[in-house]
Design a protein around this motif. Structure first.
Motif, PDB file in Angstrom:
ATOM      1  N   MET A  20       0.820  -1.203   0.000  1.00  0.00           N
ATOM      2  CA  MET A  20       0.000   0.000   0.000  1.00  0.00           C
ATOM      3  C   MET A  20       0.858   1.259   0.000  1.00  0.00           C
ATOM      4  O   MET A  20       0.579   2.233  -0.715  1.00  0.00           O
ATOM      5  CB  MET A  20      -0.913  -0.012   1.233  1.00  0.00           C
ATOM      6  CG  MET A  20      -2.012   1.027   1.193  1.00  0.00           C
ATOM      7  SD  MET A  20      -3.237   0.685  -0.093  1.00  0.00           S
ATOM      8  CE  MET A  20      -2.951   2.053  -1.220  1.00  0.00           C
ATOM      9  N   GLN A  21       1.923   1.233   0.772  1.00  0.00           N
ATOM     10  CA  GLN A  21       2.836   2.387   0.804  1.00  0.00           C
ATOM     11  C   GLN A  21       3.478   2.594  -0.562  1.00  0.00           C
ATOM     12  O   GLN A  21       3.626   3.739  -1.024  1.00  0.00           O
ATOM     13  CB  GLN A  21       3.912   2.151   1.870  1.00  0.00           C
ATOM     14  CG  GLN A  21       4.869   3.318   2.034  1.00  0.00           C
ATOM     15  CD  GLN A  21       5.898   3.067   3.132  1.00  0.00           C
ATOM     16  OE1 GLN A  21       5.955   1.994   3.710  1.00  0.00           O
ATOM     17  NE2 GLN A  21       6.713   4.069   3.404  1.00  0.00           N
ATOM     18  N   TYR A  22       3.837   1.496  -1.207  1.00  0.00           N
ATOM     19  CA  TYR A  22       4.441   1.585  -2.547  1.00  0.00           C
ATOM     20  C   TYR A  22       3.452   2.178  -3.552  1.00  0.00           C
ATOM     21  O   TYR A  22       3.816   3.033  -4.378  1.00  0.00           O
ATOM     22  CB  TYR A  22       4.890   0.194  -2.984  1.00  0.00           C
ATOM     23  CG  TYR A  22       5.508   0.140  -4.357  1.00  0.00           C
ATOM     24  CD1 TYR A  22       6.740   0.747  -4.609  1.00  0.00           C
ATOM     25  CD2 TYR A  22       4.871  -0.516  -5.407  1.00  0.00           C
ATOM     26  CE1 TYR A  22       7.320   0.699  -5.873  1.00  0.00           C
ATOM     27  CE2 TYR A  22       5.438  -0.565  -6.670  1.00  0.00           C
ATOM     28  CZ  TYR A  22       6.658   0.041  -6.892  1.00  0.00           C
ATOM     29  OH  TYR A  22       7.231  -0.001  -8.146  1.00  0.00           O
ATOM     30  N   LEU A  23       2.205   1.748  -3.484  1.00  0.00           N
ATOM     31  CA  LEU A  23       1.189   2.267  -4.399  1.00  0.00           C
ATOM     32  C   LEU A  23       0.919   3.754  -4.154  1.00  0.00           C
ATOM     33  O   LEU A  23       0.697   4.515  -5.105  1.00  0.00           O
ATOM     34  CB  LEU A  23      -0.102   1.466  -4.251  1.00  0.00           C
ATOM     35  CG  LEU A  23      -0.061   0.030  -4.789  1.00  0.00           C
ATOM     36  CD1 LEU A  23      -1.358  -0.709  -4.467  1.00  0.00           C
ATOM     37  CD2 LEU A  23       0.195   0.024  -6.291  1.00  0.00           C
ATOM     38  N   GLU A  24       0.931   4.177  -2.922  1.00  0.00           N
ATOM     39  CA  GLU A  24       0.718   5.602  -2.613  1.00  0.00           C
ATOM     40  C   GLU A  24       1.827   6.460  -3.221  1.00  0.00           C
ATOM     41  O   GLU A  24       1.579   7.586  -3.695  1.00  0.00           O
ATOM     42  CB  GLU A  24       0.654   5.794  -1.100  1.00  0.00           C
ATOM     43  CG  GLU A  24      -0.629   5.249  -0.472  1.00  0.00           C
ATOM     44  CD  GLU A  24      -0.603   5.272   1.042  1.00  0.00           C
ATOM     45  OE1 GLU A  24       0.479   5.568   1.612  1.00  0.00           O
ATOM     46  OE2 GLU A  24      -1.649   4.998   1.667  1.00  0.00           O
ATOM     47  N   GLU A  25       3.041   5.938  -3.210  1.00  0.00           N
ATOM     48  CA  GLU A  25       4.154   6.674  -3.844  1.00  0.00           C
ATOM     49  C   GLU A  25       3.943   6.776  -5.347  1.00  0.00           C
ATOM     50  O   GLU A  25       4.204   7.821  -5.960  1.00  0.00           O
ATOM     51  CB  GLU A  25       5.481   5.961  -3.545  1.00  0.00           C
ATOM     52  CG  GLU A  25       5.871   5.985  -2.072  1.00  0.00           C
ATOM     53  CD  GLU A  25       7.080   5.104  -1.771  1.00  0.00           C
ATOM     54  OE1 GLU A  25       7.555   4.434  -2.728  1.00  0.00           O
ATOM     55  OE2 GLU A  25       7.533   5.095  -0.621  1.00  0.00           O
ATOM     56  N   GLN A  26       3.444   5.689  -5.963  1.00  0.00           N
ATOM     57  CA  GLN A  26       3.180   5.690  -7.406  1.00  0.00           C
ATOM     58  C   GLN A  26       2.057   6.673  -7.755  1.00  0.00           C
ATOM     59  O   GLN A  26       2.109   7.347  -8.785  1.00  0.00           O
ATOM     60  CB  GLN A  26       2.804   4.278  -7.860  1.00  0.00           C
ATOM     61  CG  GLN A  26       3.894   3.242  -7.695  1.00  0.00           C
ATOM     62  CD  GLN A  26       5.124   3.566  -8.510  1.00  0.00           C
ATOM     63  OE1 GLN A  26       5.035   3.871  -9.701  1.00  0.00           O
ATOM     64  NE2 GLN A  26       6.281   3.529  -7.863  1.00  0.00           N
ATOM     65  N   ILE A  27       1.057   6.749  -6.904  1.00  0.00           N
ATOM     66  CA  ILE A  27      -0.055   7.681  -7.149  1.00  0.00           C
ATOM     67  C   ILE A  27       0.445   9.123  -7.159  1.00  0.00           C
ATOM     68  O   ILE A  27       0.088   9.918  -8.040  1.00  0.00           O
ATOM     69  CB  ILE A  27      -1.146   7.493  -6.070  1.00  0.00           C
ATOM     70  CG1 ILE A  27      -1.846   6.139  -6.266  1.00  0.00           C
ATOM     71  CG2 ILE A  27      -2.173   8.612  -6.139  1.00  0.00           C
ATOM     72  CD1 ILE A  27      -2.803   5.769  -5.147  1.00  0.00           C
ATOM     73  N   LYS A  28       1.273   9.480  -6.210  1.00  0.00           N
ATOM     74  CA  LYS A  28       1.809  10.842  -6.139  1.00  0.00           C
ATOM     75  C   LYS A  28       2.622  11.178  -7.391  1.00  0.00           C
ATOM     76  O   LYS A  28       2.576  12.296  -7.906  1.00  0.00           O
ATOM     77  CB  LYS A  28       2.679  10.999  -4.894  1.00  0.00           C
ATOM     78  CG  LYS A  28       1.906  10.963  -3.588  1.00  0.00           C
ATOM     79  CD  LYS A  28       2.856  11.092  -2.407  1.00  0.00           C
ATOM     80  CE  LYS A  28       2.094  11.033  -1.085  1.00  0.00           C
ATOM     81  NZ  LYS A  28       3.022  11.114   0.083  1.00  0.00           N
TER      82      LYS A  28
END
Length: 244
Positions: free
Chosen positions: A86-94
């Motif tokens: 989830m943390q990795y995906l949040e970085e990708q979203i930003k």
């Protein structure tokens, strides 16, 4: 920008890419849908590989604002894996704000599962190797016997004397002024302790001494003469000279 149209166009493209896999859960007020992902080595009900579903929900101004992503139905995840993903995906979203990004997020998540599964396999193999090594070490120590130090030897000898009754016999003999047998004298000789301690001290200078305690258990069966030859009434030194 017409956000609704932008979102509808992305859904159409995703449905074409993930034909049969994308499932639309809701259409109003915004699209909510999920896409299953898995690592390359994933096999159903085998314990191999990682798998989950990514659930997406559009927001009013997506893609200029983040969409909502959740991880569902994790398979073979270790503790903390979902939070890391989830943390990795949040970085990708930003990093991808301003453009439609679901395909990018799904591809990134699948790659993350592949990398994480490789790490999981390595960790499990290392743990299995450590466990096997520990079992082999325990088995080796069991056959080698007990490693002896000055302190452990003295404790063992005191316990041995108590169990065999040597201490009680010595105390009783001292009270009654009786003479101990040769075997009893051997077992209670204090000088033997000192020689044993010297042996242990010398051993420390070289290698640790390993002693199999079972070798001492048969001392009870030793048949040592209770009297010296000089006390034998039938012993004649001249007989020995004649036989020579």
């Amino acid at each position: 920008m017409d956000y609704k149209e932008e979102q509808s166009n992305e859904i159409e493209a995703l449905d074409s890419i993930y034909c049969g896999e994308l499932e639309i859960l809701e259409k109003e007020p915004f699209y909510k849908f999920d896409i299953p992902i898995k690592s390359e080595e994933y096999e159903l009900d085998s314990g191999n590989g990682l798998a989950c579903r990514l659930e997406f929900t559009y927001t009013p101004k997506y893609p200029d604002e983040p969409l909502i992503v959740t991880i569902e139905d994790e398979e073979n995840f270790d503790e903390g894996d979902a939070e890391k993903l989830m943390q990795y995906l949040e970085e990708q979203i930003k990093e991808n704000l301003g453009t439609v990004m679901v395909f990018t997020l799904v591809s990134a998540a699948q790659e993350w599962l592949n990398v994480q599964w490789d790490q999981t396999k390595l960790s499990r193999e290392e743990n299995a190797a450590k466990k096997l090594k520990a079992e082999e070490e325990a088995e080796r120590k069991r056959f080698e016997g007990t490693r002896v130090t000055v302190e452990t030897f003295l404790r063992w000898k005191e316990k041995f004397n108590e169990e065999t009754g040597i201490n009680k016999k010595r105390e009783l003999a001292e009270k009654e002024g009786k003479k101990l047998t040769g075997r009893e004298l051997f077992m209670t000789d204090k000088t033997l302790d000192q020689s044993d301690l010297k042996f242990l001290d010398d051993g420390k200078k070289r290698d640790a001494v390993k002693v199999d305690e079972s070798l001492f258990q048969n001392l009870e069966d030793l048949d040592l003469d209770d009297e010296d030859d000089d006390d034998d009434p039938d012993f004649n030194p001249d007989d020995s000279d004649d036989s020579a």
